[in-house]
Design an enzyme around this catalytic site. Structure first.
Site, PDB file in Angstrom:
ATOM      1  N   ARG A 167      37.000  23.091 -33.658  1.00  0.00           N
ATOM      2  CA  ARG A 167      37.889  22.222 -32.857  1.00  0.00           C
ATOM      3  C   ARG A 167      39.069  23.040 -32.372  1.00  0.00           C
ATOM      4  O   ARG A 167      39.492  22.944 -31.236  1.00  0.00           O
ATOM      5  CB  ARG A 167      38.338  21.031 -33.675  1.00  0.00           C
ATOM      6  CG  ARG A 167      37.360  19.867 -33.689  1.00  0.00           C
ATOM      7  CD  ARG A 167      35.948  20.234 -34.158  1.00  0.00           C
ATOM      8  NE  ARG A 167      35.066  19.107 -34.226  1.00  0.00           N
ATOM      9  CZ  ARG A 167      34.943  18.313 -35.300  1.00  0.00           C
ATOM     10  NH1 ARG A 167      35.606  18.574 -36.411  1.00  0.00           N
ATOM     11  NH2 ARG A 167      34.129  17.281 -35.258  1.00  0.00           N
ATOM     12  N   ASP A 196      30.476  23.488 -33.972  1.00  0.00           N
ATOM     13  CA  ASP A 196      30.588  22.039 -33.783  1.00  0.00           C
ATOM     14  C   ASP A 196      30.491  21.771 -32.282  1.00  0.00           C
ATOM     15  O   ASP A 196      30.265  22.698 -31.493  1.00  0.00           O
ATOM     16  CB  ASP A 196      31.903  21.500 -34.375  1.00  0.00           C
ATOM     17  CG  ASP A 196      31.748  20.062 -34.898  1.00  0.00           C
ATOM     18  OD1 ASP A 196      31.389  19.187 -34.092  1.00  0.00           O
ATOM     19  OD2 ASP A 196      31.984  19.833 -36.093  1.00  0.00           O
ATOM     20  N   HIS A 269      26.473  17.251 -34.055  1.00  0.00           N
ATOM     21  CA  HIS A 269      27.654  18.098 -33.834  1.00  0.00           C
ATOM     22  C   HIS A 269      27.255  19.428 -33.213  1.00  0.00           C
ATOM     23  O   HIS A 269      27.725  20.492 -33.645  1.00  0.00           O
ATOM     24  CB  HIS A 269      28.417  18.322 -35.146  1.00  0.00           C
ATOM     25  CG  HIS A 269      29.256  17.136 -35.561  1.00  0.00           C
ATOM     26  ND1 HIS A 269      30.382  16.744 -34.873  1.00  0.00           N
ATOM     27  CD2 HIS A 269      29.117  16.257 -36.592  1.00  0.00           C
ATOM     28  CE1 HIS A 269      30.908  15.676 -35.474  1.00  0.00           C
ATOM     29  NE2 HIS A 269      30.157  15.349 -36.500  1.00  0.00           N
ATOM     30  N   ASP A 332      25.805  15.848 -40.925  1.00  0.00           N
ATOM     31  CA  ASP A 332      26.584  14.616 -40.788  1.00  0.00           C
ATOM     32  C   ASP A 332      26.535  14.072 -39.367  1.00  0.00           C
ATOM     33  O   ASP A 332      26.305  14.815 -38.418  1.00  0.00           O
ATOM     34  CB  ASP A 332      28.050  14.862 -41.171  1.00  0.00           C
ATOM     35  CG  ASP A 332      28.707  15.884 -40.253  1.00  0.00           C
ATOM     36  OD1 ASP A 332      28.108  16.965 -40.071  1.00  0.00           O
ATOM     37  OD2 ASP A 332      29.788  15.611 -39.716  1.00  0.00           O
ATOM     38  N   GLU A 333      26.788  12.787 -39.276  1.00  0.00           N
ATOM     39  CA  GLU A 333      27.031  12.102 -38.004  1.00  0.00           C
ATOM     40  C   GLU A 333      26.073  12.517 -36.890  1.00  0.00           C
ATOM     41  O   GLU A 333      26.493  12.842 -35.791  1.00  0.00           O
ATOM     42  CB  GLU A 333      28.490  12.343 -37.558  1.00  0.00           C
ATOM     43  CG  GLU A 333      29.512  11.826 -38.551  1.00  0.00           C
ATOM     44  CD  GLU A 333      30.955  12.074 -38.131  1.00  0.00           C
ATOM     45  OE1 GLU A 333      31.796  11.190 -38.398  1.00  0.00           O
ATOM     46  OE2 GLU A 333      31.259  13.132 -37.553  1.00  0.00           O
ATOM     47  N   PHE A 426      42.690  16.853 -45.519  1.00  0.00           N
ATOM     48  CA  PHE A 426      44.039  17.329 -45.235  1.00  0.00           C
ATOM     49  C   PHE A 426      44.397  17.196 -43.750  1.00  0.00           C
ATOM     50  O   PHE A 426      45.463  17.628 -43.326  1.00  0.00           O
ATOM     51  CB  PHE A 426      44.209  18.774 -45.720  1.00  0.00           C
ATOM     52  CG  PHE A 426      44.236  18.920 -47.229  1.00  0.00           C
ATOM     53  CD1 PHE A 426      44.180  17.806 -48.065  1.00  0.00           C
ATOM     54  CD2 PHE A 426      44.323  20.174 -47.823  1.00  0.00           C
ATOM     55  CE1 PHE A 426      44.209  17.939 -49.456  1.00  0.00           C
ATOM     56  CE2 PHE A 426      44.366  20.325 -49.206  1.00  0.00           C
ATOM     57  CZ  PHE A 426      44.300  19.209 -50.022  1.00  0.00           C
TER      58      PHE A 426
HETATM   59  C1  TNX Z   1      34.299  13.426 -39.973  1.00  0.00           C
HETATM   60  S1  TNX Z   1      33.638  14.974 -42.532  1.00  0.00           S
HETATM   61  C2  TNX Z   1      33.599  14.585 -39.701  1.00  0.00           C
HETATM   62  C3  TNX Z   1      34.231  15.653 -38.902  1.00  0.00           C
HETATM   63  C4  TNX Z   1      35.572  15.232 -38.398  1.00  0.00           C
HETATM   64  C5  TNX Z   1      36.320  14.535 -39.505  1.00  0.00           C
HETATM   65  C6  TNX Z   1      37.721  14.158 -39.160  1.00  0.00           C
HETATM   66  C7  TNX Z   1      32.396  15.152 -41.655  1.00  0.00           C
HETATM   67  C8  TNX Z   1      31.234  15.593 -42.363  1.00  0.00           C
HETATM   68  N1  TNX Z   1      32.420  14.879 -40.325  1.00  0.00           N
HETATM   69  O1  TNX Z   1      33.375  16.043 -37.875  1.00  0.00           O
HETATM   70  O2  TNX Z   1      36.261  16.365 -37.967  1.00  0.00           O
HETATM   71  O3  TNX Z   1      35.634  13.357 -39.866  1.00  0.00           O
HETATM   72  O4  TNX Z   1      38.427  13.702 -40.284  1.00  0.00           O
END
Ligand code: TNX
Length: 616
Positions: A167, A196, A269, A332-333, A426
């Site tokens: 980022r 990412d 991502h 993730d996500e 954090f």
């Molecule tokens: C979730 S923690 C995400 C990140 C973001 C973050 C912001 C995680 C595995 N995925 O891509 O930067 O929240 O707090």
């Protein structure tokens, strides 16, 4: 006229921090500290003895002394006659430990005429970090070390700190500085989030477009998504590490007993990679761009053989660079829209009997795991990798609370706890206040981070063994500069260090925040770090009612000054200095605004606290 009366009470005692502290100012709190009487004096004549003179800890220590103006060299203990081994005015650094020291443990004896530190491998390094924390540099000719006997070892083997360089990009020097501060507080794993949607930051020789295209974005979102109007900086942004730079950082970390876990995000991502090689997506004809804002994006890797080939090639190069056991593969996500719209994916789900897109995600991760395992490494994934079934040897990083970690441990998988809800993020603010800088949302004050216990009570003894450690994450959507990264990191990282290292029985937030943090912060100043200056101890944003108020404050940073006002203005260095407890008498039906600020000798400032003293 009603008058506000202030009485400055005579100061009865001058606070003296480390002296009354059973842990002698050390962070993280050691397992056992026995304070002695007197001190050892380190001078130019002090002999440094080592039975392993080339040990990294020995070299680190002499280098530390050299920077402080002491050029003492090391004498090889093996060359000395037996009787000379505990010489007067010597510091012995030894790897020859009694066998009852646990892994990474050390024992430090400081007598008034000599010092002995024992520890194997990382243990000697951590003992040396403790020794350094005890040093009081008086001048160029003298360092004193208070007499003590310390036995110490960590609670967890995995003590992690993460940094998102996608980022926002952080250069080699900053990454080294980050590793330095981790090492000071005995953290041992640096989770390096290298790819990412917003940028691919690691050179891959076989796929140069990953950095030619994927490391650059046209502009960056600069305010909070969804809350404000959409603001972009209209400025191109780029950055990546060459493989030579990566090797340099890996070596730097190894010298400090820190293992790097690189993260290559998949299958989600991954916009930066898809923008570089659209054939990785389910719709290769579309044009893609490196993301300029934050969140979850629909364009993810398509589980084709071509994608797997490319992922294996990329991971092959990554594994050559990073010698550690773990490769983090994200997980993730991962938005499933593109897979739902893809005939190829539908067919694959049917062919492999996968049930649905979650099954497909699980299939993706398993394929990657097989390859990583075949190369002698293991994968870590975010807790979404549980969905559709865990890959057989995967370690789970539990970030959406502890539920994923609990489930994984119950399935006999190793777990690293890093729940956002428990102060491990954090990028969350350190105080709910408009005076704090922009952050992603969520509140993680020092006390919250500190009070986290990574071992859930729901797990039985055997399952608890799978909690191999704990980590905090620094996601950098809203962290564009090194100064802000340090502000968000510190002092919370010290709380993380204590969560990861210290036995539960030794944890004490009052002692930590009121005695040891104030002692450590000037050390961070001296080492050139920015940090969030905590507000004055005893002051907060609150409303108190009554007519007479006794106000007793202490500074959260040794040597810093507290200034205050009673007139509603924000205090600054031109205002009243707090020197001793105050008694403020507020007349009937009046409210007095008691505001404070802390300013350190280096000029760092806390946010202003506002205490309303109300006589109803
Ligand atoms: C979730 S923690 C995400 C990140 C973001 C973050 C912001 C995680 C595995 N995925 O891509 O930067 O929240 O707090």
């Amino acid at each position: 006229m009603k008058k506000v009366l202030i009485v400055i009470l005579l100061a009865l005692s001058v606070p003296c921090f480390a002296q009354h502290d059973p842990y002698m100012g050390i962070v993280p709190a050691p397992v056992s500290v026995k304070k002695g009487n007197g001190e050892f004096k380190l001078t130019a004549e002090t002999i440094i003895l080592a039975d392993s003179p080339n040990h990294k800890a020995v070299r680190f220590f002499t280098e530390y002394l050299r920077k402080a103006g002491f050029s003492n060299t090391v004498t090889d203990l093996n060359q000395l006659a037996k009787g000379n081994k505990e010489m007067k005015n010597s510091i012995t650094l030894s790897v020859n430990t009694k066998s009852d020291l646990p892994a990474e443990g050390y024992q430090l004896h400081v007598y008034d005429d000599h010092v002995v530190l024992n520890g194997k491998g990382a243990g000697l390094f951590y003992g040396m970090q403790t020794l350094i924390q005890l040093l009081q540099i008086k001048n160029n000719n003298l360092i004193t070390i208070p007499c003590t006997n310390i036995k110490d070892y960590p609670r967890f083997g995995y003590r992690g700190m993460h940094l998102d360089v996608s980022r926002h990009f952080f250069d080699v020097d900053f990454v080294k500085k980050y590793i330095d501060v981790m090492a000071m507080y005995k953290l041992n794993t640096f989770h390096w989030h290298l790819t990412d949607d917003q940028g691919w930051r690691i050179e891959i020789k076989k796929y140069p477009k990953l950095t030619e295209i994927g490391s650059k974005r046209a502009q960056t979102k600069i305010n909070r998504a969804g809350i404000d109007l959409e603001l972009y900086d209209n400025t191109p942004y780029e950055g990546f590490y060459t493989q030579d730079q990566i090797r340099e950082i890996v070596n730097y970390a190894t010298d400090r007993f820190i293992t790097i876990v690189p993260e290559i995000e998949l299958p989600g991502h991954s916009m930066a990679a898809v923008a570089s090689y659209p054939e990785l997506s389910c719709d290769p004809k579309k044009t893609y761009k490196v993301a300029e804002t934050w969140g979850e994006f629909k364009d993810v890797y398509c589980p084709t053989e071509e994608t797997f080939k490319m992922m294996d090639d990329i991971l092959f190069e990554v594994m050559l660079l990073f010698p550690g056991k773990y490769i983090h593969i994200g997980g993730d996500e991962c938005n499933k829209t593109a897979w739902k719209n893809s005939d190829f994916c539908k067919q694959l789900i049917a062919d492999k009997n996968l049930k649905d897109e979650e099954g497909l995600q699980s299939y993706f991760i398993r394929r990657i795991e097989q390859y990583v395992n075949s190369q002698g490494h293991s994968i870590i994934g975010w807790d979404e990798i549980l969905e559709g079934g865990l890959a057989p040897n995967a370690t789970v990083m539990s970030w959406r609370g502890e539920a994923g970690g609990i489930k994984a441990a119950q399935q006999n998988h190793d777990v690293i706890m890093t729940p956002g809800s428990a102060g491990m993020y954090f990028d969350h603010t350190q105080l709910k206040s408009p005076l704090e800088p922009l952050s992603i949302g969520g509140n993680a004050p020092l006390s919250k981070t500190y009070s986290y216990d990574p071992v859930p009570a729901e797990l039985n003894k055997d399952e608890q063994k799978h909690i191999i450690g704990v980590q905090a994450n620094l996601w950098t959507e809203y962290i564009p500069t090194p100064a802000k990264a340090e502000y968000m990191l510190l002092p919370r990282m010290l709380a993380l260090a204590e969560v990861a290292w210290s036995p539960l029985a030794n944890k004490d937030f009052k002692n930590f925040s009121e005695s040891r943090i104030p002692h450590q912060l000037p050390r961070l100043d001296a080492a050139g770090y920015n940090y969030r200056v905590p507000t004055a101890i005893g002051a907060s944003d609150t409303v108190l009612t009554g007519s007479k108020f006794n106000i007793e404050l202490t500074t959260p940073v040794e040597g810093a000054t507290i200034y205050y006002t009673l007139d509603g203005y924000n205090p600054r260095e031109t205002d009243l200095k707090y020197t001793a407890p105050l008694q403020i008498t507020v007349p009937d039906k009046m409210t007095v605004d008691f505001k404070t600020i802390v300013i350190t000798p280096s000029g760092k400032r806390s946010v202003v606290t506002d205490m309303k003293l109300q006589n109803k």
